[in-house]
Design a protein around this motif. Structure first.
Motif, PDB file in Angstrom:
ATOM      1  N   ILE A 279      39.909  59.925   7.791  1.00 34.33           N
ATOM      2  CA  ILE A 279      40.629  60.509   6.662  1.00 34.33           C
ATOM      3  C   ILE A 279      41.356  59.433   5.862  1.00 34.33           C
ATOM      4  O   ILE A 279      42.026  58.568   6.426  1.00 34.33           O
ATOM      5  N   ILE A 280      41.244  59.517   4.547  1.00 31.95           N
ATOM      6  CA  ILE A 280      41.982  58.647   3.632  1.00 31.95           C
ATOM      7  C   ILE A 280      43.211  59.399   3.125  1.00 31.95           C
ATOM      8  O   ILE A 280      43.110  60.562   2.730  1.00 31.95           O
ATOM      9  N   GLY A 281      44.366  58.738   3.130  1.00 34.58           N
ATOM     10  CA  GLY A 281      45.563  59.329   2.567  1.00 34.58           C
ATOM     11  C   GLY A 281      46.552  59.860   3.570  1.00 34.58           C
ATOM     12  O   GLY A 281      47.539  60.500   3.191  1.00 34.58           O
ATOM     13  N   LEU A 282      46.322  59.632   4.860  1.00 35.85           N
ATOM     14  CA  LEU A 282      47.265  60.099   5.871  1.00 35.85           C
ATOM     15  C   LEU A 282      48.625  59.443   5.660  1.00 35.85           C
ATOM     16  O   LEU A 282      48.695  58.271   5.253  1.00 35.85           O
ATOM     17  N   PRO A 283      49.714  60.164   5.908  1.00 36.87           N
ATOM     18  CA  PRO A 283      51.051  59.595   5.687  1.00 36.87           C
ATOM     19  C   PRO A 283      51.271  58.332   6.498  1.00 36.87           C
ATOM     20  O   PRO A 283      51.095  58.318   7.718  1.00 36.87           O
ATOM     21  N   GLY A 284      51.607  57.245   5.790  1.00 37.14           N
ATOM     22  CA  GLY A 284      51.888  55.982   6.444  1.00 37.14           C
ATOM     23  C   GLY A 284      50.693  55.061   6.591  1.00 37.14           C
ATOM     24  O   GLY A 284      50.860  53.921   7.031  1.00 37.14           O
ATOM     25  N   GLU A 285      49.498  55.525   6.232  1.00 40.53           N
ATOM     26  CA  GLU A 285      48.294  54.696   6.407  1.00 40.53           C
ATOM     27  C   GLU A 285      47.850  54.089   5.083  1.00 40.53           C
ATOM     28  O   GLU A 285      47.545  54.798   4.130  1.00 40.53           O
TER      29      GLU A 285
ATOM     30  N   GLN B 105      31.913  60.663   8.473  1.00 34.90           N
ATOM     31  CA  GLN B 105      32.332  61.382   7.276  1.00 34.90           C
ATOM     32  C   GLN B 105      33.692  60.854   6.829  1.00 34.90           C
ATOM     33  O   GLN B 105      34.658  60.904   7.583  1.00 34.90           O
ATOM     34  N   ILE B 106      33.746  60.329   5.611  1.00 37.73           N
ATOM     35  CA  ILE B 106      35.002  59.839   5.055  1.00 37.73           C
ATOM     36  C   ILE B 106      35.596  60.948   4.206  1.00 37.73           C
ATOM     37  O   ILE B 106      35.030  61.329   3.180  1.00 37.73           O
ATOM     38  N   GLY B 107      36.712  61.485   4.659  1.00 36.29           N
ATOM     39  CA  GLY B 107      37.338  62.608   3.967  1.00 36.29           C
ATOM     40  C   GLY B 107      38.626  62.213   3.275  1.00 36.29           C
ATOM     41  O   GLY B 107      39.284  61.241   3.662  1.00 36.29           O
ATOM     42  N   ILE B 108      38.981  62.959   2.247  1.00 36.60           N
ATOM     43  CA  ILE B 108      40.249  62.784   1.547  1.00 36.60           C
ATOM     44  C   ILE B 108      41.228  63.830   2.082  1.00 36.60           C
ATOM     45  O   ILE B 108      40.874  65.008   2.208  1.00 36.60           O
ATOM     46  N   LEU B 109      42.429  63.404   2.412  1.00 33.72           N
ATOM     47  CA  LEU B 109      43.421  64.310   2.988  1.00 33.72           C
ATOM     48  C   LEU B 109      43.637  65.539   2.114  1.00 33.72           C
ATOM     49  O   LEU B 109      43.761  65.432   0.889  1.00 33.72           O
ATOM     50  N   LYS B 110      43.685  66.711   2.743  1.00 33.07           N
ATOM     51  CA  LYS B 110      43.944  67.968   2.051  1.00 33.07           C
ATOM     52  C   LYS B 110      45.169  68.636   2.666  1.00 33.07           C
ATOM     53  O   LYS B 110      45.361  68.595   3.881  1.00 33.07           O
ATOM     54  N   LYS B 111      45.960  69.246   1.835  1.00 33.71           N
ATOM     55  CA  LYS B 111      47.166  69.928   2.300  1.00 33.71           C
ATOM     56  C   LYS B 111      46.828  71.390   2.559  1.00 33.71           C
ATOM     57  O   LYS B 111      47.000  72.252   1.705  1.00 33.71           O
TER      58      LYS B 111
ATOM     59  N   PRO C 292      40.712  72.227  -3.361  1.00 32.36           N
ATOM     60  CA  PRO C 292      41.159  72.268  -1.957  1.00 32.36           C
ATOM     61  C   PRO C 292      42.439  71.481  -1.687  1.00 32.36           C
ATOM     62  O   PRO C 292      42.654  71.032  -0.578  1.00 32.36           O
ATOM     63  N   TYR C 293      43.280  71.293  -2.708  1.00 33.32           N
ATOM     64  CA  TYR C 293      44.596  70.656  -2.564  1.00 33.32           C
ATOM     65  C   TYR C 293      44.505  69.243  -1.990  1.00 33.32           C
ATOM     66  O   TYR C 293      45.247  68.867  -1.080  1.00 33.32           O
ATOM     67  N   GLU C 294      43.603  68.450  -2.561  1.00 32.01           N
ATOM     68  CA  GLU C 294      43.450  67.066  -2.119  1.00 32.01           C
ATOM     69  C   GLU C 294      44.633  66.212  -2.565  1.00 32.01           C
ATOM     70  O   GLU C 294      45.250  66.468  -3.605  1.00 32.01           O
ATOM     71  N   ILE C 295      44.899  65.192  -1.770  1.00 34.58           N
ATOM     72  CA  ILE C 295      45.972  64.281  -2.135  1.00 34.58           C
ATOM     73  C   ILE C 295      45.557  63.466  -3.358  1.00 34.58           C
ATOM     74  O   ILE C 295      44.407  63.056  -3.493  1.00 34.58           O
TER      75      ILE C 295
ATOM     76  N   TYR D  89      49.928  66.085  -4.177  1.00 35.34           N
ATOM     77  CA  TYR D  89      48.654  66.779  -4.010  1.00 35.34           C
ATOM     78  C   TYR D  89      48.258  67.516  -5.282  1.00 35.34           C
ATOM     79  O   TYR D  89      49.110  67.874  -6.110  1.00 35.34           O
ATOM     80  N   SER D  90      46.961  67.776  -5.400  1.00 30.77           N
ATOM     81  CA  SER D  90      46.482  68.639  -6.475  1.00 30.77           C
ATOM     82  C   SER D  90      47.043  70.046  -6.260  1.00 30.77           C
ATOM     83  O   SER D  90      47.204  70.487  -5.125  1.00 30.77           O
ATOM     84  N   ASP D  91      47.337  70.749  -7.360  1.00 30.14           N
ATOM     85  CA  ASP D  91      47.885  72.107  -7.231  1.00 30.14           C
ATOM     86  C   ASP D  91      46.796  73.173  -7.224  1.00 30.14           C
ATOM     87  O   ASP D  91      47.084  74.365  -7.287  1.00 30.14           O
TER      88      ASP D  91
END
Length: 250
Positions: free
Chosen positions: A58-64, A85-91, A113-116, A108-110
């Protein structure tokens, strides 16, 4: 573990949610990881079973940071030839990711799928580049259509930085991440390896012929016939559609 050894090829797939290989980052998302055990289990699945594996990062994890993500990808690539699979963090609804919003500048997108969109370590423009990288990684690496030729991009060097450069080059030449045909993908890879990496054109073509036609069972792009040293029998039986993706990665 003993039962997993009994499954024949292309009959079992396991989804492995790695997400990150950094214990301190995993802690931020309420996960405990034992990296040594992860490595041991991957080795078992790779070497002692016929399981088709699908790993998630996952890309975008808090602190990474992107550098940390790149280290994760490089490490995993040394351990396995499976899909990653390279994923983008989703809320996602119901998770407690919101508690990191202020500390890590998570935006995040409003809309689903609410991606960061960005955080304190990855800017909006960098995140867009990573989304493109993830898309091209799926088209080139995970598809199984370029199983040997794609590795020329990094050869013995850094996988993450090498593929990032390639993804930027592909986007510059296409201005798109969607509706790119297999023929076009093959042409782009051929051009990049020949012009940017300076590999011999005939050697590249021969690898692409093996990848696309022999291994993946896809129709051979016309441009390869003028460059490759050996064109196989076009009436050769190809892989059946059943379990094709699993077979291509074995």
């Amino acid at each position: 573990m003993e039962k997993l050894k009994l499954f024949p090829p292309a009959s079992l797939q396991l989804e492995v949610g790695i997400q990150t290989l950094k214990p301190e980052i995993a802690k931020n998302i309420s996960r405990r990881i034992n990296v040594e055990k992860i490595f041991k289990n991957i080795s078992f699945l790779e070497n002692e079973t016929n399981t088709h594996l699908h790993f998630d990062l996952i890309i975008g994890l808090p602190g990474e940071s992107l550098e940390s993500f790149g280290e994760n990808l490089n490490t995993l690539m040394k351990l396995t030839d499976a899909e990653i699979q390279i994923g983008i963090l989703k809320k996602l609804s119901g998770t407690d990711l919101y508690r990191h919003d202020e500390k890590y500048g998570m935006v995040y997108s409003d809309s689903p799928p609410y991606e960061i969109l960005q955080n304190d370590l990855i800017s909006f423009s960098e995140m867009q580049k990573m989304k493109r990288l993830a898309r091209f990684w799926d088209l080139y690496y995970n598809s199984g259509n370029f199983r040997t030729s794609i590795k020329l991009i990094w050869n013995e060097s850094d996988v993450y930085s090498s593929f990032f450069e390639f993804s930027e080059w592909v986007y510059k030449n296409t201005s798109s991440t969607w509706q790119i045909s297999l023929n076009r993908l093959a042409e782009l890879l051929f051009k990049y390896l020949a012009e940017m990496k300076k590999y011999d054109k005939q050697n590249i073509a021969d690898l692409l012929v093996q990848d696309i036609f022999v291994f993946a069972g896809r129709r051979l792009p016309n441009f390869l016939r003028a460059v490759a040293s050996n064109i196989p029998d076009l009436d050769k039986k190809v892989i059946s559609r059943s379990n094709k993706r699993q077979i291509k990665h074995n």
